[in-house]
Design a protein around this motif. Structure first.
Motif, short mmCIF file in Angstrom:
data_model
loop_
_atom_site.label_atom_id
_atom_site.label_comp_id
_atom_site.label_asym_id
_atom_site.label_seq_id
_atom_site.Cartn_x
_atom_site.Cartn_y
_atom_site.Cartn_z
N ARG A 36 0.84 -1.20 0.00
CA ARG A 36 0.00 0.00 0.00
C ARG A 36 0.88 1.26 0.00
NH1 ARG A 36 -1.28 4.52 0.38
NH2 ARG A 36 -3.13 5.43 1.27
N GLU A 37 1.89 1.24 0.82
CA GLU A 37 2.78 2.40 0.93
C GLU A 37 3.54 2.64 -0.38
OE1 GLU A 37 6.02 3.28 4.22
OE2 GLU A 37 3.95 3.12 4.95
N LYS A 38 4.08 1.58 -0.94
CA LYS A 38 4.88 1.70 -2.16
C LYS A 38 4.00 2.06 -3.36
CE LYS A 38 8.92 -0.45 -2.85
NZ LYS A 38 9.63 0.79 -2.93
N ALA A 39 2.79 1.52 -3.43
CA ALA A 39 1.88 1.83 -4.54
C ALA A 39 1.39 3.28 -4.46
CB ALA A 39 0.71 0.87 -4.56
N GLY A 40 1.26 3.79 -3.23
CA GLY A 40 0.84 5.18 -3.05
C GLY A 40 -0.62 5.43 -3.30
N ILE A 41 -1.42 4.38 -3.33
CA ILE A 41 -2.87 4.51 -3.52
C ILE A 41 -3.58 3.60 -2.52
CG2 ILE A 41 -2.75 5.12 -5.97
CD1 ILE A 41 -3.41 2.17 -6.61
N PRO A 42 -4.83 3.93 -2.17
CA PRO A 42 -5.58 3.02 -1.30
C PRO A 42 -5.78 1.68 -2.00
CG PRO A 42 -6.66 5.16 -1.46
CD PRO A 42 -5.56 5.14 -2.50
N LEU A 43 -5.74 0.61 -1.22
CA LEU A 43 -5.99 -0.73 -1.76
C LEU A 43 -7.28 -1.25 -1.13
CD1 LEU A 43 -2.39 -2.24 -1.52
CD2 LEU A 43 -3.45 -1.02 -3.44
N ALA A 77 -9.62 -1.50 -11.35
CA ALA A 77 -10.24 -1.50 -12.67
C ALA A 77 -9.61 -0.50 -13.62
CB ALA A 77 -11.74 -1.21 -12.54
N SER A 78 -8.60 0.26 -13.15
CA SER A 78 -7.99 1.24 -14.06
C SER A 78 -6.55 0.85 -14.37
CB SER A 78 -8.03 2.64 -13.45
OG SER A 78 -7.00 2.83 -12.50
N GLY A 79 -6.14 1.12 -15.57
CA GLY A 79 -4.78 0.81 -16.01
C GLY A 79 -3.70 1.49 -15.18
N PRO A 80 -3.84 2.79 -14.89
CA PRO A 80 -2.80 3.46 -14.09
C PRO A 80 -2.66 2.85 -12.69
CG PRO A 80 -4.07 5.08 -15.31
CD PRO A 80 -4.78 3.76 -15.48
N ASN A 81 -3.77 2.55 -12.04
CA ASN A 81 -3.68 1.93 -10.71
C ASN A 81 -3.14 0.51 -10.79
OD1 ASN A 81 -4.50 4.23 -9.41
ND2 ASN A 81 -6.58 3.52 -8.99
N ARG A 82 -3.53 -0.20 -11.83
CA ARG A 82 -3.00 -1.55 -12.02
C ARG A 82 -1.47 -1.50 -12.13
NH1 ARG A 82 -6.03 -2.71 -15.98
NH2 ARG A 82 -7.70 -3.52 -14.68
N MET A 83 -0.97 -0.53 -12.88
CA MET A 83 0.48 -0.37 -13.04
C MET A 83 1.13 -0.06 -11.70
SD MET A 83 3.13 -0.42 -14.98
CE MET A 83 2.94 -0.05 -16.70
N LYS A 84 0.55 0.83 -10.91
CA LYS A 84 1.12 1.19 -9.61
C LYS A 84 1.20 -0.03 -8.69
CE LYS A 84 -0.41 5.95 -9.79
NZ LYS A 84 -1.38 6.94 -9.34
N ILE A 85 0.13 -0.82 -8.67
CA ILE A 85 0.10 -2.01 -7.80
C ILE A 85 1.12 -3.04 -8.29
CG2 ILE A 85 -1.30 -3.95 -7.00
CD1 ILE A 85 -3.74 -1.98 -7.18
N LEU A 86 1.15 -3.28 -9.59
CA LEU A 86 2.10 -4.27 -10.13
C LEU A 86 3.55 -3.84 -9.92
CD1 LEU A 86 0.31 -5.31 -13.44
CD2 LEU A 86 0.66 -6.70 -11.39
N GLN A 87 3.85 -2.58 -10.18
CA GLN A 87 5.22 -2.12 -9.96
C GLN A 87 5.63 -2.26 -8.50
OE1 GLN A 87 4.93 1.84 -11.72
NE2 GLN A 87 6.16 1.17 -13.46
N ALA A 88 4.72 -1.92 -7.60
CA ALA A 88 5.01 -2.04 -6.17
C ALA A 88 5.20 -3.50 -5.78
CB ALA A 88 3.90 -1.39 -5.34
N ALA A 89 4.33 -4.37 -6.28
CA ALA A 89 4.42 -5.81 -5.94
C ALA A 89 5.75 -6.39 -6.42
CB ALA A 89 3.24 -6.57 -6.56
N ILE A 90 6.14 -6.06 -7.62
CA ILE A 90 7.40 -6.58 -8.16
C ILE A 90 8.59 -6.01 -7.38
CG2 ILE A 90 8.89 -6.58 -10.20
CD1 ILE A 90 6.20 -6.81 -11.85
N ALA A 91 8.54 -4.73 -7.04
CA ALA A 91 9.62 -4.12 -6.27
C ALA A 91 9.75 -4.77 -4.89
CB ALA A 91 9.38 -2.62 -6.12
N LEU A 92 8.63 -5.21 -4.34
CA LEU A 92 8.65 -5.87 -3.02
C LEU A 92 8.95 -7.37 -3.13
CD1 LEU A 92 5.60 -4.05 -1.43
CD2 LEU A 92 8.00 -3.87 -0.71
N ARG A 93 9.24 -7.82 -4.33
CA ARG A 93 9.57 -9.22 -4.61
C ARG A 93 8.41 -10.17 -4.28
NH1 ARG A 93 14.82 -7.21 -3.13
NH2 ARG A 93 16.21 -7.51 -4.88
#
Length: 120
Positions: A36-43, A77-93
């Motif tokens: 949540r912190e790394k994505a910077g958006i509410p989950l 449901a939005s592409g930009p938020n999907r990208m934020k979540i995926l980037q954060a998840a990958i960064a967190l391994r």
């Protein structure tokens, strides 16, 4: 008592099926806070813990990371938020990610196949 910086017990009760924050693994809750912190958006959680019986009743194996309190489906449901979540998840391994048009599954299972991303 299980704790989370960002997720309140009521958010788990609203999941489908309803569950408790107490059903979740504490290390996984800490990982969700980091996500949540790394994505910077509410989950917003669609699904968290599911019992083996519930899983099997829905035609699943009963062996998912959800049944161990090690998985959530995050509404998205939005592409930009999907990208934020995926980037954060990958960064967190986070090594297990599922992508649907309306949610992203993340889990921390150690027994299921690792380093995989799938679609629904």
């Amino acid at each position: 008592m299980k704790t989370s910086k960002y997720f309140k017990p009521e958010e788990f009760e609203r999941c489908n099926p309803s569950c408790s924050i107490e059903d979740m693994d504490q290390d996984f809750l800490d990982l969700l806070d980091d996500l949540r912190e790394k994505a910077g958006i509410p989950l917003v959680l669609n699904c968290a813990y599911r019992s083996k019986e519930h899983d099997k009743a829905k035609g699943r194996s009963g062996n998912s990371a959800h049944t161990e309190g090690l998985a959530v489906d995050i509404r998205c449901a939005s592409g930009p938020n999907r990208m934020k979540i995926l980037q954060a998840a990958i960064a967190l391994r986070i090594r297990r990610i599922g992508i649907d048009g309306n949610f992203i599954h993340v889990d921390a299972s150690k027994t299921l196949p690792q380093d995989t991303i799938w679609t629904y």
